[in-house]
Design a protein around this motif. Structure first.
Motif, PDB file in Angstrom:
ATOM      1  N   UNK A  28       3.973  -0.414  -8.922  1.00 57.31           N
ATOM      2  CA  UNK A  28       3.855   0.747  -9.812  1.00 57.31           C
ATOM      3  C   UNK A  28       2.581   0.742 -10.660  1.00 57.31           C
ATOM      4  N   UNK A  29       1.630  -0.113 -10.307  1.00 50.01           N
ATOM      5  CA  UNK A  29       0.327  -0.116 -10.955  1.00 50.01           C
ATOM      6  C   UNK A  29      -0.694   0.393  -9.951  1.00 50.01           C
ATOM      7  N   UNK A  30      -1.513   1.395 -10.386  1.00 49.42           N
ATOM      8  CA  UNK A  30      -2.520   1.971  -9.501  1.00 49.42           C
ATOM      9  C   UNK A  30      -3.896   1.721 -10.098  1.00 49.42           C
ATOM     10  N   UNK A  31      -4.749   1.065  -9.311  1.00 45.80           N
ATOM     11  CA  UNK A  31      -6.147   0.877  -9.705  1.00 45.80           C
ATOM     12  C   UNK A  31      -7.010   1.832  -8.890  1.00 45.80           C
ATOM     13  N   UNK A  32      -7.864   2.592  -9.592  1.00 39.33           N
ATOM     14  CA  UNK A  32      -8.842   3.436  -8.908  1.00 39.33           C
ATOM     15  C   UNK A  32     -10.190   2.736  -8.965  1.00 39.33           C
ATOM     16  N   UNK A  33     -10.918   2.791  -7.834  1.00 39.87           N
ATOM     17  CA  UNK A  33     -12.141   1.996  -7.766  1.00 39.87           C
ATOM     18  C   UNK A  33     -13.177   2.664  -6.883  1.00 39.87           C
TER      19      UNK A  33
END
Length: 481
Positions: free
Chosen positions: A62-67
């Motif tokens: 449930x953690x989203x990293x945008x990169x």
């Protein structure tokens, strides 16, 4: 297990968009040495698929990293690639931030503050000239003061009580010789000195239509000539409001965004420079008040409710005042305020000197007092000057206004000098508007936002490096598309 989704994101900072385009289906990959700031992931995809994206998201628990994808390496054949990335802190943790109160330099909200980005390649300023008329620019008013005889009513002239009656006549400023009433009056005066005409002179235009028509008598010896066409100021007429005229100004918008000056040029009086704080006053107007005793006019700035401000200029009477019946009466009628002040000063000197002398030496001391002597001497001199006026037929010096009236009677103009601007649309679309205010920082749905010394906080889940980077992005400016 990590889930990786590739994206196309054409908006590099300072541009930012809430919408990015997904490329293909998400990939499931085993996490290895995962980093919240930068790192790499290995994906099974073709070279064509690998080169279609420049952005990604990595989802896990449930953690989203945008990169941002910073580099791609081919590993173990043409279907296995290593994607190097750097996390985008703003998109990743925007909903975890407390933006708080910040000093906002620019924002999407329109303002009229000075904007240093506005301008053009034009090397000179724009000049906007707007001409105004006060009342009727083709006319002035001839005022004739006539000696009042027993039983006649007083003329209700403004402020200063006068023993004379006032007759007025509007006339064409450039062709008074076609006015029958005026020429009849002048003809009646050419036969010799009249007994009842004290003085006559021209004043700036004011509306005389509400005054009653009157017959102006010219007495000479035992004869009388009646001149028609004049209006008589009766004791019931309200002339105070008649001699006041106002003209609402039209101020171009957005002047304060660039270097500028706004000037009112009044030929007979001078120049008024309008400060910025008055440019946005509702109903800003120039008010003209005519001195019916001399023809001089005062010009001041007022608001829509006729409340005056501190800026005003005063003109001079533009025509000489001819002596008609009695030089001394004319002198007194035009200088009554000055004479009264001078005489009051002389009388005060006599009274103070007499009081001092009596307290020390009696009546003899009174007559020998220097202050008394000085006061009496000054009074005598004043009286002598008044009597001399009986025998001096001299015209006062001409004013420059007599040369200006044929062209600029009851006219003035507004000069706006400002920096030429032809890039406003581009500047406002790309960089918003100046704000320069400490206020609550709001992330816009679109438009440009920039801060100075930004210091946002979070709910405690955002890494320090991300907070520092987000502060830097806000200080550099972000344009949301």
């Amino acid at each position: 297990m990590n889930r990786v989704q590739l994206y196309k994101n054409p908006y590099y900072y300072p541009y930012y968009s809430n919408s990015i385009s997904a490329v293909g289906e998400p990939y499931d990959t085993t996490p290895r040495n995962m980093d919240l700031k930068q790192g790499f992931v290995d994906l099974q995809c073709s070279f064509t698929e690998a080169t279609r994206a420049n952005y990604m998201s990595i989802s896990r628990e449930n953690v989203v990293l945008y990169a941002w994808i910073t580099n791609i390496e081919e590993r173990g054949g043409n279907i296995r690639f290593r994607f190097y990335y750097e996390v985008d802190p703003l998109r990743t943790w925007l909903d975890k931030l407390n933006l708080g109160n910040q000093f906002v330099v620019r924002s999407p909200v329109p303002t009229n503050l000075f904007d240093p980005y506005l301008g053009s390649t034009q090397p000179y300023n724009d000049i906007i000239r707007t001409e105004y008329s006060i009342g009727n620019p083709n006319k002035r008013v001839l005022v004739v003061q006539v000696r009042r005889y027993s039983g006649e009513s007083f003329s209700n002239v403004p402020v200063q009580p006068s023993i004379n009656n006032f007759f007025v006549r509007e006339y064409d400023v450039n062709n008074w010789t076609n006015d029958t009433a005026i020429t009849t009056l002048l003809t009646a005066l050419t036969g010799g000195q009249p007994d009842n005409i004290v003085t006559m002179y021209s004043v700036p235009y004011f509306d005389t239509s509400g005054l009653s028509s009157g017959i102006l008598p010219v007495f000479r010896g035992g004869t009388s000539t009646d001149v028609t066409g004049f209006k008589f100021i009766q004791n019931t007429d309200s002339t105070v409001n008649r001699v006041t005229t106002r003209v609402t100004l039209t101020i171009p918008p957005n002047l304060t965004k660039v270097k500028h000056s706004v000037l009112l040029v009044i030929p007979e009086a001078g120049i008024i420079s309008i400060p910025d704080e008055l440019l946005y006053v509702s109903g800003l107007a120039l008010r003209q008040d005519v001195d019916i005793y001399s023809g001089a006019a005062n010009y001041m700035l007022v608001d829509g409710n006729n409340k005056p401000f501190n800026l005003s200029v005063r003109g001079s009477s533009i025509t000489s005042i001819p002596v008609i019946s009695d030089p001394m009466e004319t002198y007194i009628s035009q200088n009554q305020n000055t004479l009264a002040i001078g005489m009051l000063g002389d009388v005060a000197n006599i009274l103070v000197g007499a009081g001092t002398a009596l307290s020390t030496g009696g009546l003899g001391a009174v007559m020998g007092s220097g202050m008394v002597t000085k006061g009496i001497s000054s009074l005598a001199t004043t009286y002598a000057h008044i009597n001399d006026a009986r025998h001096q037929q001299s015209n006062p010096p001409a004013f420059l206004g007599t040369a200006l009236v044929p062209h600029f009677n009851q006219r003035f103009w507004q000069l706006v000098i400002k920096t030429h601007v032809d890039n406003a649309t581009t500047v406002n679309a790309e960089l918003g508007y100046p704000c320069n205010m400490f206020k609550a920082l709001t992330f816009p749905s679109n438009g440009f936002i920039q801060t100075q010394g930004c210091s946002v906080s979070s709910d405690g889940t955002v890494p320090l490096w991300a907070i520092q980077e987000i502060n830097r992005l806000f200080d550099n400016g972000i344009r949301v598309i």
